[in-house]
Design a protein around this motif. Structure first.
Motif, PDB file in Angstrom:
ATOM      1  N   SER A  43       8.918  46.463  62.451  1.00  0.00           N
ATOM      2  CA  SER A  43       7.740  46.367  63.307  1.00  0.00           C
ATOM      3  C   SER A  43       6.621  45.598  62.622  1.00  0.00           C
ATOM      4  N   GLY A  44       6.876  45.108  61.433  1.00  0.00           N
ATOM      5  CA  GLY A  44       5.863  44.354  60.706  1.00  0.00           C
ATOM      6  C   GLY A  44       5.749  42.935  61.203  1.00  0.00           C
ATOM      7  N   PHE A  45       4.866  42.199  60.593  1.00  0.00           N
ATOM      8  CA  PHE A  45       4.625  40.828  61.014  1.00  0.00           C
ATOM      9  C   PHE A  45       5.481  39.837  60.258  1.00  0.00           C
ATOM     10  N   ASN A  46       6.303  40.313  59.325  1.00  0.00           N
ATOM     11  CA  ASN A  46       7.114  39.387  58.552  1.00  0.00           C
ATOM     12  C   ASN A  46       8.435  39.064  59.240  1.00  0.00           C
ATOM     13  N   SER A  47       8.791  39.783  60.295  1.00  0.00           N
ATOM     14  CA  SER A  47      10.024  39.452  61.005  1.00  0.00           C
ATOM     15  C   SER A  47       9.762  38.270  61.929  1.00  0.00           C
ATOM     16  N   CYS A  48      10.824  37.656  62.416  1.00  0.00           N
ATOM     17  CA  CYS A  48      10.662  36.432  63.199  1.00  0.00           C
ATOM     18  C   CYS A  48      10.354  36.752  64.666  1.00  0.00           C
ATOM     19  N   PRO A  49       9.670  35.823  65.350  1.00  0.00           N
ATOM     20  CA  PRO A  49       9.443  35.992  66.788  1.00  0.00           C
ATOM     21  C   PRO A  49      10.739  35.733  67.549  1.00  0.00           C
ATOM     22  N   ASP A  50      10.756  36.110  68.823  1.00  0.00           N
ATOM     23  CA  ASP A  50      11.954  35.878  69.636  1.00  0.00           C
ATOM     24  C   ASP A  50      12.187  34.403  69.904  1.00  0.00           C
ATOM     25  N   CYS A  51      11.117  33.606  70.032  1.00  0.00           N
ATOM     26  CA  CYS A  51      11.293  32.181  70.285  1.00  0.00           C
ATOM     27  C   CYS A  51      10.166  31.376  69.665  1.00  0.00           C
ATOM     28  N   THR A  52      10.450  30.094  69.477  1.00  0.00           N
ATOM     29  CA  THR A  52       9.454  29.171  68.930  1.00  0.00           C
ATOM     30  C   THR A  52       9.603  27.809  69.604  1.00  0.00           C
ATOM     31  N   ILE A  53       8.511  27.070  69.615  1.00  0.00           N
ATOM     32  CA  ILE A  53       8.567  25.638  69.908  1.00  0.00           C
ATOM     33  C   ILE A  53       8.188  24.965  68.604  1.00  0.00           C
ATOM     34  N   THR A  54       9.069  24.109  68.135  1.00  0.00           N
ATOM     35  CA  THR A  54       8.874  23.457  66.848  1.00  0.00           C
ATOM     36  C   THR A  54       8.809  21.953  67.035  1.00  0.00           C
ATOM     37  N   ILE A  55       7.810  21.339  66.401  1.00  0.00           N
ATOM     38  CA  ILE A  55       7.689  19.883  66.395  1.00  0.00           C
ATOM     39  C   ILE A  55       8.140  19.390  65.031  1.00  0.00           C
ATOM     40  N   PHE A  56       9.101  18.485  65.035  1.00  0.00           N
ATOM     41  CA  PHE A  56       9.606  17.894  63.801  1.00  0.00           C
ATOM     42  C   PHE A  56       8.977  16.517  63.652  1.00  0.00           C
ATOM     43  N   GLN A  57       8.017  16.399  62.735  1.00  0.00           N
ATOM     44  CA  GLN A  57       7.326  15.129  62.522  1.00  0.00           C
ATOM     45  C   GLN A  57       8.292  14.043  62.056  1.00  0.00           C
ATOM     46  N   HIS A  58       9.208  14.431  61.194  1.00  0.00           N
ATOM     47  CA  HIS A  58      10.221  13.512  60.665  1.00  0.00           C
ATOM     48  C   HIS A  58      11.560  14.225  60.753  1.00  0.00           C
ATOM     49  N   GLN A  59      12.619  13.482  60.851  1.00  0.00           N
ATOM     50  CA  GLN A  59      13.951  14.062  60.983  1.00  0.00           C
ATOM     51  C   GLN A  59      14.318  14.955  59.803  1.00  0.00           C
ATOM     52  N   THR A  60      13.715  14.716  58.647  1.00  0.00           N
ATOM     53  CA  THR A  60      14.133  15.432  57.440  1.00  0.00           C
ATOM     54  C   THR A  60      13.300  16.675  57.133  1.00  0.00           C
ATOM     55  N   ASP A  61      12.147  16.878  57.783  1.00  0.00           N
ATOM     56  CA  ASP A  61      11.313  18.026  57.416  1.00  0.00           C
ATOM     57  C   ASP A  61      11.649  19.261  58.249  1.00  0.00           C
ATOM     58  N   GLY A  63       9.570  21.031  60.116  1.00  0.00           N
ATOM     59  CA  GLY A  63       8.873  21.104  61.380  1.00  0.00           C
ATOM     60  C   GLY A  63       7.728  22.100  61.353  1.00  0.00           C
ATOM     61  N   VAL A  64       6.903  22.037  62.395  1.00  0.00           N
ATOM     62  CA  VAL A  64       5.730  22.901  62.532  1.00  0.00           C
ATOM     63  C   VAL A  64       5.893  23.703  63.814  1.00  0.00           C
ATOM     64  N   ASN A  65       5.808  25.026  63.711  1.00  0.00           N
ATOM     65  CA  ASN A  65       5.878  25.880  64.893  1.00  0.00           C
ATOM     66  C   ASN A  65       4.532  25.859  65.606  1.00  0.00           C
ATOM     67  N   VAL A  66       4.523  25.398  66.860  1.00  0.00           N
ATOM     68  CA  VAL A  66       3.299  25.314  67.636  1.00  0.00           C
ATOM     69  C   VAL A  66       3.278  26.318  68.791  1.00  0.00           C
ATOM     70  N   GLU A  67       4.330  27.098  68.922  1.00  0.00           N
ATOM     71  CA  GLU A  67       4.411  28.115  69.962  1.00  0.00           C
ATOM     72  C   GLU A  67       5.267  29.247  69.462  1.00  0.00           C
ATOM     73  N   PHE A  68       4.921  30.451  69.893  1.00  0.00           N
ATOM     74  CA  PHE A  68       5.716  31.629  69.584  1.00  0.00           C
ATOM     75  C   PHE A  68       5.885  32.425  70.862  1.00  0.00           C
TER      76      PHE A  68
END
Length: 155
Positions: A43-61, A63-68
């Motif tokens: 129930s803590g905040f360290n577990s993962c959310p059910d879904c994310t929207i991730t933007i990958f700036q470059h194919q190799t990185d 990515g940045v989660n911009v939605e949960f």
């Protein structure tokens, strides 16, 4: 219906076309379906959310989660503690992403049964984060509900 089946059969097909954009390297993914049915998950905040929207700036990185997003199936709607805990978790996930990635804001999606609520989380002042409801939709959960919804829209 299990939460995993609810996510993969109803929510993912409804939302993925709205947010996925392969040309811009944006992906909408459910990240935690293996834990979705486990009501005793952390129930803590360290577990993962059910879904994310991730933007990958470059194919190799990474990515940045911009939605949960957090999801509760229809049978869990009466458990106000768990439903509200998901909303708190969304706020913390979004706040942390804003801070870590220096974002101006991000999106949260809270699904409770057939209702999908979209929130915008923004940093308005140092230490002041605002969570604003953008829209609330009711999704049809059966073919009969789809027919009734289409009849209501047409006529």
């Amino acid at each position: 219906i299990s939460e995993t089946a609810f996510i993969t059969r109803y929510i993912l097909p409804a939302l993925q076309p709205l947010f996925d954009n392969h040309e811009r390297n944006i992906r909408f993914e459910f990240s935690c379906t293996d834990l979705a049915d486990n009501h005793k998950r952390s129930s803590g905040f360290n577990s993962c959310p059910d879904c994310t929207i991730t933007i990958f700036q470059h194919q190799t990185d990474d990515g940045v989660n911009v939605e949960f997003g957090e999801v509760k199936r229809q049978s869990m709607t009466g458990n106000h503690y768990l439903v509200n805990w998901d909303l708190v978790r969304l706020g913390v996930f979004c706040k942390n992403a804003i801070d870590e990635n220096k974002l101006s804001g991000n999106l949260a999606i809270h699904v409770v049964g057939p209702y999908i609520t979209f929130y915008l989380i923004k940093l308005h002042a140092d230490g002041l984060y605002m969570m604003t409801e953008l829209a609330r939709l009711q999704c049809p959960m059966s073919v009969m509900e789809c027919l009734l919804t289409s009849q209501t829209l047409v006529g």
